[in-house]
Design a protein around this motif. Sequence first.
Motif, mmCIF file in Angstrom:
data_model
loop_
_atom_site.group_PDB
_atom_site.id
_atom_site.type_symbol
_atom_site.label_atom_id
_atom_site.label_comp_id
_atom_site.label_asym_id
_atom_site.label_seq_id
_atom_site.Cartn_x
_atom_site.Cartn_y
_atom_site.Cartn_z
ATOM 1 N N PHE A 1 9.414 -1.447 -1.943
ATOM 2 C CA PHE A 1 9.156 -0.472 -0.878
ATOM 3 C C PHE A 1 10.456 0.237 -0.521
ATOM 4 C CE2 PHE A 1 9.304 0.793 3.549
ATOM 5 C CZ PHE A 1 8.141 1.541 3.672
ATOM 6 N N PRO B 1 3.120 6.007 -3.824
ATOM 7 C CA PRO B 1 2.769 4.596 -4.036
ATOM 8 C C PRO B 1 2.023 4.425 -5.358
ATOM 9 C CG PRO B 1 2.167 5.331 -1.831
ATOM 10 C CD PRO B 1 2.520 6.568 -2.605
ATOM 11 N N ASP C 1 0.820 -1.213 0.000
ATOM 12 C CA ASP C 1 0.000 0.000 0.000
ATOM 13 C C ASP C 1 0.853 1.262 0.000
ATOM 14 O OD1 ASP C 1 -2.272 -1.535 0.008
ATOM 15 O OD2 ASP C 1 -2.611 -1.370 2.176
ATOM 16 N N ASN C 2 2.075 1.148 0.480
ATOM 17 C CA ASN C 2 2.949 2.320 0.587
ATOM 18 C C ASN C 2 4.152 2.242 -0.346
ATOM 19 O OD1 ASN C 2 1.889 3.977 3.059
ATOM 20 N ND2 ASN C 2 1.798 1.830 3.691
ATOM 21 N N GLY C 3 4.090 1.334 -1.301
ATOM 22 C CA GLY C 3 5.199 1.179 -2.241
ATOM 23 C C GLY C 3 4.694 0.995 -3.652
#
Length: 673
Positions: free
Chosen positions: A543, A550, A316-318
Motif C-alpha cells: 500500500f 489497486p 482494497d486500495n493497494g
Amino acid sequence: MNIFLKLPKLLRFLIVFITSLTLLFVLMRVAFYIAFNDPSAPLTTHDLLKSMWLGFRFDLRMVVVMVAPLFFLGWIKWLSPFRYNLSRYVWLGYLSIVFAVYAMFYVVDFGYYAYLSTRLDFTSVRFLQDPLISAEMVWESYSVIWIAIGILVANLSFIVLTNRLFNKITEQKDVQLSVLKGVLIGFVSFLVMFVMGYSKLSQYPLRWSDAAFSKHPFAIQLTYNPIHYFLDTFKNGRVSYDEVKVRKYYPIVADYLGVKNKDIRNLNFQRKITPTHPIGKNPNVVIVIMESFASYKSSLSGNPLNPSPHVKELADNGLYFKNYFSPATGTARSIYCTLTSLPDVELTGTSSRNPLIVNQYSIAHDFIACEKSYFIGGSASWGNIRGMLNQSLDNLNLYEEENYEAPRTDVWGISDIDLAHEANGFLSQMKEPFFSVIQTSGNHRPYTIPDNSYDFKVRDDVSVDEIRKYGFSSLEEYNSFRFMDYSVGHFMEEAKKSDYYKNTIFVFYGDHGISGNAGQHVAKGESSSNLDLGALRVPFIIFSPLIKEPKVYDKVVSESDVMPTIASMLNISYTATTIGRDMFDPQFDDERYAFTITHSPNPLIGLLGEKYYFRTRYDGTMSGLYDIYSDKPLVNHAEGHPILLKKMKDLTYGIFESAKYIPYFNKREDVQK
C-alpha cells in the motif's frame, strides 16, 4: 578480609577460584588479540572494548558451568572438600579434568584460527574423517612437542595451585552459622552464581548472537569463547549439504532462477538484477510483519466474522497478492527467509540460531542510501535474531522493549498498538529514504489486550460455536487477531499525519499462518485435516499513496520473494544470490511456485503451484500431487500428470538441496568477490 573469613569455606574457595580462572581466560583473549589482530584493519576502540566485555562474560559463564557441581554438592557434609581428604581429591580430579578439556579447546582453537582464520566450530570434526592425514598435517605445521609440553605444564600447574587453595582454605578457621543465616547466604550465593551464568538482566540470557554486534569480522571472532562457540555450533550445525545432490539439481534450479552465467563446477547462483517495477522516486519502505496472520482467518478470505477490516481496506486500495505463502511456520524462520530470500531448512533448530550461517549476504546490503531500522516489541535475543539482523542490515537502528516509553504488556514485550505508536514516532524523525521493519507479536498466547487499548472494543457477543466455525480456537484468539488489525489501522492513521507518509511504500504480510479448522468460506485444502495450507497462506499487501491503481494478483509467490520485490519497487539494481525472485518480473510468470517445508528428521517438503501441490517426505515416502481447490484435496493426482509430477518433484528437491548449500557460501565477502 574479615568479611571474607566470615563466609563458609566453600564460598571462599569459589570466590578465589572463579576470579583466578576467569582472569586467566581474559589473558588468553588478550593473547588471541595480540596474535591475530590485523594492524591494517584495526578495531575501533568501541569494538575492542565491547568484544572484551562480552568475551569476559562468556568466559565467566564457562567457569560457572565448571564449578556448578561443586557449588551445589559441596555443601553436603560427606562431599565437602574441606572435611574429608577423599572428597577433596575427587573434586580436585574433577576440576583438573574439566580444566584439561578447556585448555585443549583453547590450544586447538588457537591453532585452528592460525590455520583457517576462524574460531573452532563443529565443522572441524570433518578433519577426523582422515585422522592420519590430519595428524600428519598438524605434526608438520606446528611445534607439537613444545605445545604438548606447554599443555602438560599448564595442567600440572593447575593441579598444584588448586590443591594449595583447597589446603589453605581447609586450614582456615570455619564459621558457625545459624540455620537462618546459612539459608540466607546459600540463597544469595545461588543468585550471584545464576546472574554470572545468565549474564543479563533481561528476559533472555547472553547468547552467541550478542557477539555479532559489529560488521568488523575480527570483533566477532575476538568475542567468542572457544568452548562456548563450539557447543553453540554443535547444537545447530549438524544439518549440512550434499554437494553431489546440489550439482544434480543445479541445472533445474539455475533455469528457475534465471541464472545467465551457469557454472555447475562452481555452483554459481549469482544474478545481476535490474528492477522492473519502480514506484515513486527514492521512496521509504516500511514492512509490517504480522504474527500468525493466516489468510483464512482474515476478512480478505471473506470470513463472516470480519476480523481484519483495516488490513482489508489497505488491500482494497493497494496491490494484493492472494496466493502468497510462507515456506514454514515459525517466526524466526520467517525473519530469516525475509532477510536472506532463502527458506529455512535447518532441521535441528532455526537458521537464526546457527552461528555458522548467521552472516548471510542480503539484498538489503544494496540499499546503501537507506537508513535502516527494526522495531520489535520484546527482545531481539529471542530466537537469536539479533545476530542475524545486525549482520543482514548495515548500520541498523534496532529498537527493543527497553527503548520504548510504553510499559511491558506480557512475555512478548510492549503491545502491538504501543509498538505501532512508538515506531511511528521514531520513523517521523528518521532521515529519508529509510527502510524499516515492524514485527508484531501480540497475536500469540496469552492473547493479552493491554489496559491502554486506544479505544479498541473487545467483542464478547460471538458464540463459541461461531468462533470455531470460522477458524478461531477461542474468543481470546479472535479478539487478539482483531486487536492486531486495529493496531495496523492505528499505525496508518498516525502515519498519514506524518511528513514521511506521502513518499512511503508500506508492505504488510503475515510471518506465517496457523493450522486449524479453516471453515467453509475457503478452499478445503486450507484445513489442517487436509493439506494444511492455512498454516502457510498469508495475505501480502503493498500500500502506498504512490500507487494509483489497486490490483489483485493471483500469481503464486513466496516469502523468499519479498526482498527482490522491494528492491524492484525502490528501483535498486542488486545482486541476487539465493532463491528469491521479483514478484513483478514477468519473465517468471509462467513458472511461479512456492517451496514449503514441515520440519522433522524426515521433513515433509513440497511445492505449491497455481492449481497443484506436490508434497513428499524427504526419503520419497508419502509422495503425491494434490489439487488445492478440490472438494477432495487429499486425492493423489500423480498418475494423471506424470510430466508435471516430475517437474515439481525435481524442483522441490532442487530448492531444498540448494537452500542447505547456499548459506555456507553466501557470506558478504564471498558475494563481493
